[in-house]
Design a protein around this motif. Structure first.
Motif, PDB file in Angstrom:
ATOM      1  N   GLN A  99      -0.127  12.996  -9.180  1.00  0.00           N
ATOM      2  CA  GLN A  99       1.198  12.595  -9.644  1.00  0.00           C
ATOM      3  C   GLN A  99       1.658  11.323  -8.933  1.00  0.00           C
ATOM      4  OE1 GLN A  99       3.201  13.777 -12.189  1.00  0.00           O
ATOM      5  NE2 GLN A  99       4.293  11.889 -11.645  1.00  0.00           N
ATOM      6  N   ALA A 100       1.360  11.240  -7.637  1.00  0.00           N
ATOM      7  CA  ALA A 100       1.759  10.056  -6.874  1.00  0.00           C
ATOM      8  C   ALA A 100       1.067   8.809  -7.391  1.00  0.00           C
ATOM      9  CB  ALA A 100       1.439  10.261  -5.400  1.00  0.00           C
ATOM     10  N   VAL A 101      -0.188   8.912  -7.747  1.00  0.00           N
ATOM     11  CA  VAL A 101      -0.918   7.753  -8.272  1.00  0.00           C
ATOM     12  C   VAL A 101      -0.316   7.322  -9.603  1.00  0.00           C
ATOM     13  CG1 VAL A 101      -3.143   6.955  -9.165  1.00  0.00           C
ATOM     14  CG2 VAL A 101      -3.043   8.279  -7.042  1.00  0.00           C
ATOM     15  N   ARG A 102       0.017   8.284 -10.464  1.00  0.00           N
ATOM     16  CA  ARG A 102       0.633   7.939 -11.741  1.00  0.00           C
ATOM     17  C   ARG A 102       1.957   7.221 -11.504  1.00  0.00           C
ATOM     18  NH1 ARG A 102      -1.532  12.978 -13.299  1.00  0.00           N
ATOM     19  NH2 ARG A 102       0.369  14.082 -12.674  1.00  0.00           N
ATOM     20  N   THR A 103       2.753   7.730 -10.589  1.00  0.00           N
ATOM     21  CA  THR A 103       4.051   7.114 -10.287  1.00  0.00           C
ATOM     22  C   THR A 103       3.865   5.713  -9.708  1.00  0.00           C
ATOM     23  OG1 THR A 103       5.022   9.291  -9.847  1.00  0.00           O
ATOM     24  CG2 THR A 103       6.185   7.369  -8.974  1.00  0.00           C
ATOM     25  N   ALA A 104       2.904   5.582  -8.823  1.00  0.00           N
ATOM     26  CA  ALA A 104       2.663   4.290  -8.169  1.00  0.00           C
ATOM     27  C   ALA A 104       2.293   3.214  -9.187  1.00  0.00           C
ATOM     28  CB  ALA A 104       1.551   4.432  -7.133  1.00  0.00           C
TER      29      ALA A 104
ATOM     30  N   ASP B  28      -8.568   3.576 -12.524  1.00  0.00           N
ATOM     31  CA  ASP B  28      -9.262   2.836 -13.594  1.00  0.00           C
ATOM     32  C   ASP B  28      -8.742   3.237 -14.971  1.00  0.00           C
ATOM     33  OD1 ASP B  28     -10.718   1.601 -11.637  1.00  0.00           O
ATOM     34  OD2 ASP B  28     -12.558   2.760 -11.966  1.00  0.00           O
ATOM     35  N   ALA B  29      -8.488   4.522 -15.144  1.00  0.00           N
ATOM     36  CA  ALA B  29      -7.978   4.998 -16.435  1.00  0.00           C
ATOM     37  C   ALA B  29      -6.586   4.438 -16.722  1.00  0.00           C
ATOM     38  CB  ALA B  29      -7.946   6.526 -16.447  1.00  0.00           C
ATOM     39  N   LEU B  30      -5.841   4.162 -15.654  1.00  0.00           N
ATOM     40  CA  LEU B  30      -4.499   3.602 -15.809  1.00  0.00           C
ATOM     41  C   LEU B  30      -4.502   2.076 -15.849  1.00  0.00           C
ATOM     42  CD1 LEU B  30      -2.616   5.976 -13.306  1.00  0.00           C
ATOM     43  CD2 LEU B  30      -2.434   5.990 -15.820  1.00  0.00           C
ATOM     44  N   GLY B  31      -5.676   1.482 -15.774  1.00  0.00           N
ATOM     45  CA  GLY B  31      -5.787   0.023 -15.849  1.00  0.00           C
ATOM     46  C   GLY B  31      -5.627  -0.688 -14.518  1.00  0.00           C
ATOM     47  N   ALA B  32      -5.514   0.062 -13.426  1.00  0.00           N
ATOM     48  CA  ALA B  32      -5.347  -0.544 -12.094  1.00  0.00           C
ATOM     49  C   ALA B  32      -6.718  -0.735 -11.445  1.00  0.00           C
ATOM     50  CB  ALA B  32      -4.458   0.338 -11.229  1.00  0.00           C
ATOM     51  N   PHE B  33      -7.539  -1.552 -12.108  1.00  0.00           N
ATOM     52  CA  PHE B  33      -8.929  -1.711 -11.664  1.00  0.00           C
ATOM     53  C   PHE B  33      -9.041  -2.388 -10.299  1.00  0.00           C
ATOM     54  CE2 PHE B  33      -8.931  -1.907 -16.361  1.00  0.00           C
ATOM     55  CZ  PHE B  33      -9.715  -0.799 -16.628  1.00  0.00           C
TER      56      PHE B  33
ATOM     57  N   THR C 289       0.858  -1.185   0.000  1.00  0.00           N
ATOM     58  CA  THR C 289       0.000   0.000   0.000  1.00  0.00           C
ATOM     59  C   THR C 289       0.888   1.226   0.000  1.00  0.00           C
ATOM     60  OG1 THR C 289      -1.755  -1.133   1.223  1.00  0.00           O
ATOM     61  CG2 THR C 289      -1.779   1.271   1.251  1.00  0.00           C
ATOM     62  N   LEU C 290       0.752   2.064  -1.017  1.00  0.00           N
ATOM     63  CA  LEU C 290       1.568   3.262  -1.150  1.00  0.00           C
ATOM     64  C   LEU C 290       0.782   4.487  -0.687  1.00  0.00           C
ATOM     65  CD1 LEU C 290       3.197   2.559  -4.640  1.00  0.00           C
ATOM     66  CD2 LEU C 290       4.227   2.269  -2.369  1.00  0.00           C
ATOM     67  N   LEU C 291       1.420   5.308   0.130  1.00  0.00           N
ATOM     68  CA  LEU C 291       0.822   6.537   0.643  1.00  0.00           C
ATOM     69  C   LEU C 291       1.002   7.632  -0.395  1.00  0.00           C
ATOM     70  CD1 LEU C 291      -0.447   8.061   3.044  1.00  0.00           C
ATOM     71  CD2 LEU C 291       1.856   8.333   3.977  1.00  0.00           C
ATOM     72  N   VAL C 292      -0.094   8.189  -0.896  1.00  0.00           N
ATOM     73  CA  VAL C 292      -0.019   9.021  -2.098  1.00  0.00           C
ATOM     74  C   VAL C 292      -0.292  10.504  -1.874  1.00  0.00           C
ATOM     75  CG1 VAL C 292      -0.540   7.122  -3.662  1.00  0.00           C
ATOM     76  CG2 VAL C 292      -2.417   8.475  -2.703  1.00  0.00           C
ATOM     77  N   ASP C 293      -0.373  10.953  -0.618  1.00  0.00           N
ATOM     78  CA  ASP C 293      -0.721  12.368  -0.427  1.00  0.00           C
ATOM     79  C   ASP C 293       0.396  13.187   0.224  1.00  0.00           C
ATOM     80  OD1 ASP C 293      -0.977  11.250   2.140  1.00  0.00           O
ATOM     81  OD2 ASP C 293      -2.495  12.721   2.720  1.00  0.00           O
ATOM     82  N   THR C 294       1.651  12.742   0.105  1.00  0.00           N
ATOM     83  CA  THR C 294       2.750  13.524   0.671  1.00  0.00           C
ATOM     84  C   THR C 294       2.928  14.832  -0.102  1.00  0.00           C
ATOM     85  OG1 THR C 294       3.865  11.485   1.319  1.00  0.00           O
ATOM     86  CG2 THR C 294       5.188  13.495   1.289  1.00  0.00           C
ATOM     87  N   TYR C 295       2.815  14.770  -1.412  1.00  0.00           N
ATOM     88  CA  TYR C 295       2.975  15.961  -2.251  1.00  0.00           C
ATOM     89  C   TYR C 295       1.708  16.165  -3.081  1.00  0.00           C
ATOM     90  CZ  TYR C 295       7.880  15.024  -1.038  1.00  0.00           C
ATOM     91  OH  TYR C 295       9.040  14.779  -0.358  1.00  0.00           O
ATOM     92  N   ASP C 296       1.712  15.658  -4.285  1.00  0.00           N
ATOM     93  CA  ASP C 296       0.578  15.805  -5.208  1.00  0.00           C
ATOM     94  C   ASP C 296      -0.043  14.440  -5.438  1.00  0.00           C
ATOM     95  OD1 ASP C 296      -0.211  15.620  -8.384  1.00  0.00           O
ATOM     96  OD2 ASP C 296      -0.815  17.517  -7.446  1.00  0.00           O
ATOM     97  N   VAL C 297      -1.318  14.282  -5.101  1.00  0.00           N
ATOM     98  CA  VAL C 297      -1.967  12.971  -5.140  1.00  0.00           C
ATOM     99  C   VAL C 297      -1.986  12.398  -6.561  1.00  0.00           C
ATOM    100  CG1 VAL C 297      -4.129  11.714  -4.773  1.00  0.00           C
ATOM    101  CG2 VAL C 297      -3.355  13.401  -3.090  1.00  0.00           C
TER     102      VAL C 297
END
Length: 429
Positions: free
Chosen positions: A236-241, A271-276, A226-234
């Motif tokens: 961008q973090a989701v895209r990176t994850a 969902d748009a990135l395929g991580a359903f 589980t990656l924490l995605v709100d340290t900076y920009d949510v």
């Protein structure tokens, strides 16, 4: 060799001064019955959850006055020598009955009944209330949160918001009431509760970039982390994850901001990135009301800390431990009760039964002092201690299953979060 910690001084000074005076008057060895009950449910709640019984039995086993305890009492002049002699040989030899852990209780439910001599039973007041008031409060709050969450799991993560030992007890009570896991490793060790946790903001801040932090976590724990995605920009973090872990990424955690809006945006992005199948976990000062408000949001699980370990506004269950019967000079037990304004009690040795309606749902809590056994009534008091020996131990898993079952038999409005009356009435016979 590690010394087993005695629980004998987990008590109030006046318990021992009462004992000393009762020993002098000769009343200390009279048979007595004490009862644990709540005059009301705190915060206008509809039901309470029994929790902590197993811990009371643990404390009873260790309730011994050894050399260290006796020396302290003697040095500080707490009690006299005859009382110290009594305490040196103290062993509870009476009987205790109680509601089973995970069951529900209502105002005036006699959730624990302690029978013994006055001297034996009065010493157990403070430690019993310390355990039950804390654990019942936590379990009652946790149950409301679980009901608000529906089928979504909740992780208990409040260790840093309370006393270190209370954190372990809180994790136990929360799991009993339906939480799926805890972040507290001592609770995992002691009570076999599943543990969970990955990383905090500090881990991301430690690395030169968020990408490096995510790379390190995935390399260590695998993509099913589980990656924490709100340290900076949510966003961008989701895209990176997803770029690093791919569609096998187990979950992302959001810990700030408008959680409902953020969860919706993240779900659409995943969902748009395929991580359903990547789940969304939310934290950030949640309580049962915040959880209920997220019911329509695309959230897959919750983490609850501060609100859980503080009882969500009701840190105590308002339980009391009162003498309700004592032996007379003729050897019979007679009822006794306080008549204090605003703090009355009902005397007499009690038994309790739950009456069900035709559908098998809870209808009435019947408390008797007459010996009446109602037809179809489900007995609520079970033997916990016999002649000083614990006989009512059970696995935590049984209490957890009992609670899950009990909740299904409540009237529907009992699960409402608004203030109201007890879900079922308590009647006396």
């Amino acid at each position: 060799m590690t010394r087993t910690m005695s629980s004998a001084l987990l008590t109030d000074h006046y318990e021992l001064t009462m004992l000393q005076a009762a020993l002098r008057s000769g009343a200390a060895h009279r048979r007595a019955v004490f009862e644990v009950f709540a005059r009301h449910l705190p915060g206008g709640r509809r039901y309470g959850v029994v929790a902590g019984t197993g811990r009371v039995l643990d404390e009873l086993e260790n309730f011994r006055f050894g050399d260290e305890e006796l020396t302290y009492l003697r040095t500080n002049g707490v009690v006299d020598e005859p009382t110290l002699d009594f305490l040196a040989d103290y062993r509870f030899s009476g009987n205790i009955y109680g509601y089973r852990e995970g069951d529900l209780y209502f105002p005036a439910s006699p959730i624990m009944v302690v029978e013994g001599t006055f001297a034996e039973a009065v010493l157990l007041e403070t430690v019993t209330l310390s355990v039950l008031n804390h654990d019942c409060a936590i379990a009652s709050a946790a149950s409301r949160m679980v009901n608000a969450a529906g089928r979504r799991p909740i992780i208990e993560m409040g260790s840093r918001r309370t006393h270190e030992r209370a954190a372990v007890a809180a994790a136990r009570a929360a799991y009993l009431a339906g939480f799926s896991s805890t972040s507290n490793l001592m609770a995992g060790l002691m009570y076999d509760i599943p543990t969970a946790g990955t990383a905090a903001h500090a881990f991301t801040l430690l690395h030169d970039t968020e990408r490096q932090a995510f790379e390190a976590q995935i390399a260590s724990l695998g993509p099913e982390t589980t990656l924490l995605v709100d340290t900076y920009d949510v966003a961008q973090a989701v895209r990176t994850a997803v770029d690093l872990a791919g569609p096998k990424l187990r979950a992302v955690r959001i810990d700030s901001g408008d959680l409902a809006a953020a969860a919706q945006e993240v779900r659409e992005q995943l969902d748009a990135l395929g991580a359903f199948n990547t789940r969304i976990l939310v934290t950030s000062d949640l309580d049962e009301y915040a959880i209920a408000a997220l019911a329509a949001a695309p959230v897959d699980g919750y983490g609850v800390g501060t609100s859980l370990v503080t009882g969500s506004g009701a840190p105590t269950a308002a339980l009391v431990y009162k003498l309700v019967a004592r032996e007379t000079v003729t050897g019979k037990l007679e009822p006794v009760a306080k008549r204090s304004v605003g703090k009355p009690s009902r005397g007499g040795l009690k038994r309790a039964y739950r009456l069900l309606d035709e559908s098998g749902n809870f209808e009435t809590e019947l408390v008797t002092t007459s010996g009446l056994v109602p037809a179809g009534g489900v007995p609520l008091l079970h033997e916990l201690v016999r002649d000083g020996q614990a006989v009512g131990r059970e696995p935590l898993s049984e209490a957890r299953a009992r609670h899950a079952e009990a909740i299904t038999h409540l009237p529907q409005d009992a699960r409402h979060l608004g203030r109201g009356y007890a879900a079922i009435p308590t009647e006396f016979a």
